[in-house]
Design an enzyme around this catalytic site. Structure first.
Site, short mmCIF file in Angstrom:
data_model
loop_
_atom_site.label_atom_id
_atom_site.label_comp_id
_atom_site.label_asym_id
_atom_site.label_seq_id
_atom_site.Cartn_x
_atom_site.Cartn_y
_atom_site.Cartn_z
CB CYS A 158 124.03 103.52 5.28
SG CYS A 158 123.48 104.76 6.53
CG ASP A 188 123.43 92.81 8.86
OD1 ASP A 188 122.89 94.08 8.21
OD2 ASP A 188 122.53 92.44 9.68
P1 GTP Z 1 120.43 97.72 7.22
O1 GTP Z 1 119.77 96.06 6.35
O2 GTP Z 1 119.51 98.33 8.19
O3 GTP Z 1 121.65 97.26 7.95
O4 GTP Z 1 120.80 98.20 6.29
P2 GTP Z 1 121.91 98.59 4.72
O5 GTP Z 1 123.02 98.60 5.30
O6 GTP Z 1 122.07 97.19 4.19
O7 GTP Z 1 121.45 98.64 3.67
P3 GTP Z 1 120.27 98.92 1.52
O8 GTP Z 1 121.30 98.73 0.91
O9 GTP Z 1 118.99 98.00 2.03
O10 GTP Z 1 120.20 99.96 1.35
C1 GTP Z 1 119.27 101.49 2.43
C2 GTP Z 1 118.87 102.23 1.39
O11 GTP Z 1 120.12 103.07 1.10
C3 GTP Z 1 117.86 101.91 0.50
O12 GTP Z 1 116.69 102.47 0.12
C4 GTP Z 1 119.37 102.11 -0.97
O13 GTP Z 1 118.49 102.29 -1.97
C5 GTP Z 1 119.76 103.40 -0.67
N1 GTP Z 1 120.83 103.17 -1.13
C6 GTP Z 1 121.68 101.96 -1.20
N2 GTP Z 1 123.27 102.46 -2.02
C7 GTP Z 1 123.52 103.59 -2.32
C8 GTP Z 1 124.13 104.30 -3.17
O14 GTP Z 1 124.88 103.95 -3.74
N3 GTP Z 1 123.37 105.62 -3.50
C9 GTP Z 1 122.30 105.99 -3.08
N4 GTP Z 1 121.65 107.57 -3.21
N5 GTP Z 1 121.75 105.25 -1.87
C10 GTP Z 1 121.87 103.83 -1.67
C1 SPV Z 2 119.83 96.98 11.25
O1 SPV Z 2 119.02 97.63 11.71
O2 SPV Z 2 121.62 97.14 11.37
C2 SPV Z 2 118.74 95.73 10.66
C3 SPV Z 2 117.68 95.44 10.95
O3 SPV Z 2 119.28 95.19 9.93
S1 SPV Z 2 117.51 94.92 12.20
O4 SPV Z 2 117.39 93.82 11.91
O5 SPV Z 2 116.34 95.19 12.69
O6 SPV Z 2 118.41 95.26 13.43
MN MN Z 3 121.27 95.68 9.83
#
Ligand code: GTP
Ligand code: SPV
Ligand code: MN
Length: 628
Positions: free
Chosen positions: A293, A316
């Site tokens: 997210c 994270d």
């Molecule tokens: P984990 O590693 O699973 O904990 O995920 P995370 O919270 O670090 O999410 P990450 O930043 O990798 O984003 C996940 C998805 O959300 C990606 O496909 C991004 O492109 C999308 N995303 C991130 N920020 C935004 C935003 O501001 N707007 C939109 N529309 N999508 C976003």
């Molecule tokens: C998450 O799911 O929030 C992650 C990926 O950061 S994992 O390390 O697989 O939990």
């Molecule tokens: Mn995570």
């Protein structure tokens, strides 16, 4: 190679004394002391149970890491990418059924069921231990068992904690070496008597003599089990992400949240950044968003408004502790990023693209004919021919994604071009702002300010979000994910809410971080995102910083304080007024329905939700009714 005397397995349920057997151990660390004895006997105990062919004590050296990677390439487990495009980098393809965390098979085996609470799968610890003994018996046969000593946070730091992971997966070892600080400095701390967390991982695919191996061994049966009282983790059957890199979600969140509850600090699913305004003033922001997210994206933010800068501290996990100065201090306990690949491109997260120039392990992305990688969103146009994440030929007409939606990169934090110089400072940084967010197509405004700490904790406790590919489950389904910790809190979530309130009580009133809720994902009636997101999220941060500096007023609403839209810096972007109105619309009727759902959610905790949060819910309803 030395040969160590260790003992044969106890078969589950048998009282027969273990028999000594010989097993190859390639080198044992040269430390003595009681702590070392305890470590050795634990390693022996696990080897006795799991029966590996070899034991390798990981020293964390570069040569060792290179040898492991070379060995995995030779065995066909990973593919070396073309060094011309991606030096020192590899592609791993998982088993198609082992692609994400398995929350349904994740257990908290606390002595009392009440201590796991309604949001966790509880398992009775004695029965679970017996079950695990059966499952792990002989599970490493024919494989090497690696012993991986690791530190979360700088080795020996005041907020750091150490652990050991034993695993029969070389992929887990090379991933741990990026994500944590692995090496003999940690073993030395253990030898000297430091406390450490025991974590055991097996892919659950023993090899019979002469049996041919597969590139990604795993088992249909999976367990990710936490024993919070004894600070132990047992994970079986999966080689993927949080199921296998046990230092991450299992230790740094589920087990650490329990340690934090007992010691008065917080282990959170949060990114950590330093924001520097045009006057050069620095602010520290931590943000909790559910999996996939936007944490990694915000952690690597490149502001689109002139004069602002962001330095990355973590993407994270944050460990957060009240300091003697009445502020909250935070560290990123990790040493690398395990980030979502799809959606990461020049236009969304150029910092990540630059971070991934080399020395990266990619998992489940697509392979280009020239030996580089690709995933949806890396470039606007897909290359004409690819090999998809399952190893099949792929073209843009294939009608399926080339990279798995939960495909990931694993890369050292130090490689990020905007990493803060002091990102691994042992004492951490003082927090000014905490954000809570989720993926909400409706109802939740772009940004809302909490009126005080208790209201902020209320906002955190009520976060809900549409499900993503980061865990098994139905995509898009709305679910409660309080503090983005639903799958990661190692104890009763009701007690956890109370812990957040009590941490707030330890802070100086004028020094507690201010709390905001954000939502980058609100959609218009036509289904498109109303807010451009990514680099433009700096515009929301800019408003937040001006709020906490007392430079702008806010509008009171039933759900919290909203910006006057004219206070948002929208120079250079075109967000129509109608979209802005929709981004900040608060509809009392649908919020009253949210309040009903919150009441139902709170009711699942059997009276454990603190009275202060129940009072927040009552006054929210009162304000919503008054606004109707
Ligand atoms: P984990 O590693 O699973 O904990 O995920 P995370 O919270 O670090 O999410 P990450 O930043 O990798 O984003 C996940 C998805 O959300 C990606 O496909 C991004 O492109 C999308 N995303 C991130 N920020 C935004 C935003 O501001 N707007 C939109 N529309 N999508 C976003
Ligand atoms: C998450 O799911 O929030 C992650 C990926 O950061 S994992 O390390 O697989 O939990
Ligand atoms: Mn995570």
């Amino acid at each position: 190679m030395a040969i160590a005397e260790i003992f044969s397995p106890r078969t589950a349920g048998s009282n027969e004394a273990p028999r000594p057997i010989a097993r190859a151990v390639d080198r044992t660390p040269d430390f003595s002391g009681e702590g070392m004895q305890a470590l050795r006997s634990w390693v022996d105990e696990i080897a006795t149970l799991t029966q590996p062919a070899r034991i390798h004590w990981v020293d964390g050296s570069r040569a060792e890491n290179e040898a492991l990677l070379r060995g995995m390439v030779d065995e066909g487990r990973i593919i070396k990418l073309n060094p011309e495009w991606r030096p020192g980098s590899y592609l791993a393809r998982s088993h198609p059924a082992d692609v994400a965390r398995t929350e349904g098979r994740t257990f908290i085996a606390s002595e009392r069921e009440e201590d796991a609470g309604p949001t966790n799968n509880w398992a009775e610890p004695t029965a679970m231990r017996a079950e695990l003994e059966g499952v792990f018996a002989g599970s490493m046969r024919g494989r090497t068992m690696y012993v991986v000593p690791f530190s979360m946070g700088a080795v020996g730091g005041p907020l750091s904690h150490i652990g050991v992971q034993v695993t029969d997966s070389a992929y887990a070892v090379v991933s741990m070496s990026i994500m944590t600080r692995v090496g003999e400095a940690v073993t030395e701390l253990i030898a000297d008597g430091a406390d450490w967390v025991r974590t055991v991982h097996s892919v659950g695919a023993p090899l019979a003599p002469g049996q041919e191996d597969v590139p990604w061994p795993c088992n249909d049966t999976k367990y990710v089990v936490h024993f919070p009282e004894t600070l132990e983790v047992f994970s079986y059957g999966s080689g993927y992400g949080g199921n296998a890199i046990l230092a991450k979600k299992c230790f740094a969140l589920r087990i650490a949240s329990v340690i934090g509850r007992d010691q008065g600090w917080l282990a959170e699913h949060m990114l950590l950044i330093r924001v520097i305004d045009p006057q050069g003033r620095a602010y520290h922001v931590a943000a909790a968003f559910p999996s996939a997210c936007g944490k990694t994206n915000l952690a690597m933010l490149r502001p689109t408004i002139p004069g602002w800068r962001v330095e990355t501290l973590g993407d994270d996990i944050a460990w957060i502790r009240p300091g003697e100065d009445g502020r909250l201090w935070a560290i990123n306990p990790e040493a690398g990023f395990f980030g979502v690949a799809p959606g990461t491109g020049e236009s969304t997260n150029v910092t990540a693209v630059e971070t991934l120039w080399g020395n990266t392990i990619f998992t489940n992305v697509a392979l280009r004919p020239d030996g580089d990688v690709w995933w949806e969103g890396l470039t606007d146009e897909a290359p004409a021919n690819l090999t998809d994440w399952e190893g099949n030929a792929w073209t843009p007409d294939s009608g399926r994604p080339a990279a798995h939606p939960n495909s990931r990169f694993t890369v050292a934090a130090a490689q990020c071009p905007q990493i803060a110089e002091d990102w691994d400072a042992p004492q951490g940084v003082p927090l000014d702002v905490i954000l809570f967010g989720g993926r909400r197509a409706t109802n939740v405004p772009l940004v809302v300010e909490a009126t005080d700490w208790a209201h902020g904790v209320f906002l955190g406790s009520t976060i809900s979000s549409e499900r993503t590919a980061a865990a098994e489950g139905t995509l898009g389904e709305l679910r409660r994910d309080p503090f983005a910790m639903l799958p990661f809190c190692g104890y009763n979530m009701g007690d956890y809410f109370g812990h957040w309130l009590s941490v707030g009580n330890k802070l100086r009133f004028d020094r507690a971080p201010r709390i905001f809720q954000v939502n980058w994902f609100r959609r218009g009636s036509d289904g498109r995102f109303l807010w451009p997101g990514f680099g433009d999220n700096s515009r929301v941060i800019d408003w937040i910083i001006r709020r906490i500096s007392g430079e702008v007023d806010a509008v009171e609403s039933p759900i919290g304080r909203l910006p006057h839209t004219e206070d948002l810096n929208l120079d250079g972007i075109d967000v129509p007024q109608a979209d802005l109105d929709e981004l900040f619309a608060v509809d009392p009727a649908s919020w009253l329905r949210e309040a009903d759902l919150t009441e139902e959610f709170y009711a699942t905790f059997n009276g454990k939700v603190p009275a202060a949060l129940q009072a927040e819910l009552s006054s929210l309803r009162y304000r919503l009714k008054a606004a109707q």
